[in-house]
Design a protein around this motif. Structure first.
Motif, short mmCIF file in Angstrom:
data_model
loop_
_atom_site.label_atom_id
_atom_site.label_comp_id
_atom_site.label_asym_id
_atom_site.label_seq_id
_atom_site.Cartn_x
_atom_site.Cartn_y
_atom_site.Cartn_z
N GLU A 133 0.92 -1.18 -0.03
CA GLU A 133 0.12 0.03 -0.01
C GLU A 133 0.88 1.18 0.10
O GLU A 133 0.61 2.18 -0.70
N TRP A 166 5.72 -3.36 5.38
CA TRP A 166 5.05 -2.48 6.28
C TRP A 166 3.90 -3.33 6.91
O TRP A 166 2.76 -3.46 6.57
N ILE A 167 4.28 -3.99 7.99
CA ILE A 167 3.35 -4.76 8.87
C ILE A 167 3.03 -4.60 10.19
O ILE A 167 3.76 -3.71 10.82
N VAL A 168 1.95 -4.65 10.55
CA VAL A 168 1.57 -4.51 11.96
C VAL A 168 2.59 -5.42 12.90
O VAL A 168 2.31 -6.43 12.98
N ARG A 173 7.92 -9.48 7.75
CA ARG A 173 7.61 -10.82 7.86
C ARG A 173 8.17 -11.95 6.54
O ARG A 173 7.57 -11.40 5.43
N TYR A 200 8.91 -17.48 14.98
CA TYR A 200 7.76 -17.88 15.53
C TYR A 200 7.13 -19.35 15.03
O TYR A 200 7.20 -19.33 13.68
N SER A 202 3.37 -22.03 15.72
CA SER A 202 2.15 -22.16 16.27
C SER A 202 2.36 -22.70 17.65
O SER A 202 1.28 -22.48 18.43
N TYR B 11 -6.63 -19.78 15.61
CA TYR B 11 -5.95 -18.68 14.53
C TYR B 11 -4.96 -19.73 13.92
O TYR B 11 -5.12 -19.74 12.82
N TYR B 12 -4.10 -20.07 14.75
CA TYR B 12 -3.07 -20.93 14.11
C TYR B 12 -3.60 -22.11 13.29
O TYR B 12 -2.94 -22.63 12.52
N ASP B 15 -4.88 -20.86 10.12
CA ASP B 15 -3.76 -20.30 9.28
C ASP B 15 -2.95 -21.33 8.80
O ASP B 15 -2.50 -21.42 7.66
N ARG B 41 -4.84 -16.04 3.59
CA ARG B 41 -4.27 -15.92 4.69
C ARG B 41 -4.15 -14.45 5.10
O ARG B 41 -4.28 -14.17 6.57
N ASP B 45 -5.79 -13.11 8.87
CA ASP B 45 -5.03 -12.29 9.69
C ASP B 45 -5.81 -11.00 10.12
O ASP B 45 -5.68 -10.86 11.35
N ASP B 121 -4.37 0.81 13.62
CA ASP B 121 -4.58 -0.60 12.49
C ASP B 121 -6.00 -1.06 12.48
O ASP B 121 -6.41 -1.27 11.33
N THR B 130 -6.57 -1.91 4.36
CA THR B 130 -5.91 -3.29 4.41
C THR B 130 -4.38 -3.06 5.32
O THR B 130 -4.11 -1.88 5.42
N ALA B 131 -4.06 -4.03 6.07
CA ALA B 131 -2.75 -4.16 6.48
C ALA B 131 -2.41 -5.29 6.66
O ALA B 131 -3.17 -6.42 6.76
N THR B 132 -1.03 -5.61 6.40
CA THR B 132 -0.25 -6.57 6.70
C THR B 132 -0.08 -6.99 8.28
O THR B 132 0.51 -5.98 8.44
N ILE B 133 -0.27 -8.00 8.52
CA ILE B 133 -0.13 -8.32 10.17
C ILE B 133 0.80 -9.50 10.52
O ILE B 133 0.71 -10.46 9.86
N SER B 134 1.92 -9.23 11.42
CA SER B 134 2.53 -10.34 11.92
C SER B 134 1.84 -10.83 13.13
O SER B 134 1.87 -10.28 14.11
N PRO B 136 1.89 -13.37 14.92
CA PRO B 136 2.36 -14.00 16.21
C PRO B 136 3.07 -12.85 17.04
O PRO B 136 2.84 -12.90 18.55
N THR B 137 3.69 -11.88 16.62
CA THR B 137 3.87 -10.85 17.28
C THR B 137 2.72 -9.92 18.05
O THR B 137 2.73 -9.61 19.16
N VAL B 138 1.63 -9.91 17.29
CA VAL B 138 0.47 -9.28 17.67
C VAL B 138 -0.02 -9.93 19.00
O VAL B 138 -0.60 -9.49 20.03
N SER B 140 1.33 -11.99 20.86
CA SER B 140 2.14 -11.88 22.23
C SER B 140 2.06 -10.75 22.67
O SER B 140 2.04 -10.34 23.91
#
Lengths: 224, 151
Positions: A133, A166-168, A173, A200, A202, B11-12, B15, B41, B45, B121, B130-134, B136-138, B140
């Motif tokens: 984006e 650019w990820i949350v 990633r 990481y 699961s 979630y896992y 995914d 996917r 997320d 976000d 939209t947003a790409t999300i990690s 696992p970090t979110v 934790s």
């Protein structure tokens, strides 16, 4: 007005934790502010320059005829240049981020290849398009990123596929896909600093530092 | 098992199912299917990010209400007085999320900033972006916030 020869001033980001410490000195009717430390975030641009690039804090030195003028200069500088506020981002900066992302991916792939190529066949034959984006917003052309393919005797074992810059929650990633499991490479470094990849999966809530031994373990467990 | 642990587990599982389809598509050279499953996917997320955020929001509302209740139970009228204004807003939407967070941690600190980032976000996704999300970090991060943001 009384003013000591040397004093420290702190500038805060608006509603953000960024804090810039500045040492102010007064010599020969010139007020000089020398940045000492930035608590969080990064400096993107030297005052008066148009190109954005990560800047060392100690490179910021501003001069003014009065203390008030110097204070206002720093305040304006902090408002515009600290952190990754959308107003301080331009296409050069976005392009720098993309190039940095590509280099980090290349370095990671090289490191993986060097660690396991005597055991497995490693290639980067496939590609995935990158058109995030932020790139669209600043009219940057889409680009491609390599997918690393690791295969061994008995069939396909593993793909390493970039997912996003650019990820949350992180500074990039990359997914590690096998037929049985998924792992997430996450770069937890700040932009401009050396990569800090953690892995990481699961089954664990805490990340593990990524090592070649860990990768060998994954490949061993997922052998077809 | 907390609500976050339960959500993380589901979630896992989803995914992993989608990732194995993506893996198969890459290994067979099915580009369109690969893109399709990668998109599934990414949407999954985002959906789970929103789901997690609603639970964090609920936790913050409850904990902030406890802080207000505690303020209202102070014996000294002088100390109790400022809390009276907030009593009527305990569970009202007129008291914004970040104001509630500010009752639990100091604005500008790490936890405050993390919630603020997640909130932005959340708003981006909820309003059509939209947003790409990690994840696992979110996940934790959300678990850490749940423990840290307490009355």
């Amino acid at each position: 007005m009384f003013f000591p020869d040397r004093r420290r001033v702190e500038f805060y980001g608006t509603d953000t934790p960024e804090r810039l410490e500045v040492e102010v000195t007064h010599q020969d009717d010139v007020w000089i502010g020398r940045a000492l430390r930035l608590s969080k975030g990064r400096l993107l641009r030297a005052p008066g320059e148009s190109t954005t690039k990560p800047l060392k804090v100690e490179e910021i030195v501003l001069r003014a005829d009065s203390y008030n003028q110097l204070f206002n200069k720093f305040r304006k500088f902090c408002k515009v240049e600290i952190g990754e506020d959308i107003s301080s981002i331009d296409s050069d900066h976005v392009n720098d981020r993309v190039q940095d992302w590509k280099q980090r991916i290349d370095r990671l792939y090289e490191w993986i290849s060097n660690g396991i190529e005597h055991l497995y066949e490693v290639s980067a034959a496939d590609e995935v398009q990158m058109n995030e984006e932020m790139m669209q917003k600043f009219h940057l052309r889409p680009t491609t990123l390599p997918i690393l393919r690791v295969s061994g005797v008995g069939g396909m074992l593993l793909f390493v596929k970039p997912k996003g810059l650019w990820i949350v929650g992180a500074n990039g990633r990359i997914d590690l896909l096998t037929s049985a499991s998924t792992y997430f490479f996450v770069d937890v470094s700040e932009y401009g600093a050396a990569s800090n990849w953690v892995l990481y999966d699961s089954k664990r809530s805490r990340p593990q530092p990524f090592t070649i031994d860990l990768l060998k373990g994954i490949l061993g467990n997922d052998r077809i | 098992m907390t609500v976050f642990d339960h959500l993380a587990k589901t979630y896992y599982e989803f995914d992993q199912h989608l990732a194995s389809l993506e893996f198969e598509a890459i290994s067979r050279g099915w580009n369109r299917k690969e893109q399709k499953y990668a998109q599934f996917r990414a949407q999954n997320d985002q959906a789970y990010f929103l789901y997690f955020f609603t639970r964090l929001e609920d936790h913050i509302t409850n904990q902030a209400a406890l802080v207000i209740d505690r303020g209202m139970s102070l014996r000294s009228w002088k100390r109790r007085s400022p809390w009276r204004e907030l009593r009527s807003l305990r569970t009202s939407r007129r008291l914004g999320l970040m104001s509630r967070v500010a009752l639990l941690t100091e604005p500008g600190r790490r936890d405050y900033s993390t919630v603020k980032d997640y909130y932005e976000d959340r708003n981006t996704i909820a309003h059509g972006g939209t947003a790409t999300i990690s994840m696992p970090t979110v996940i934790s991060g959300m678990k850490r916030l749940r423990n840290a943001l307490r009355a």
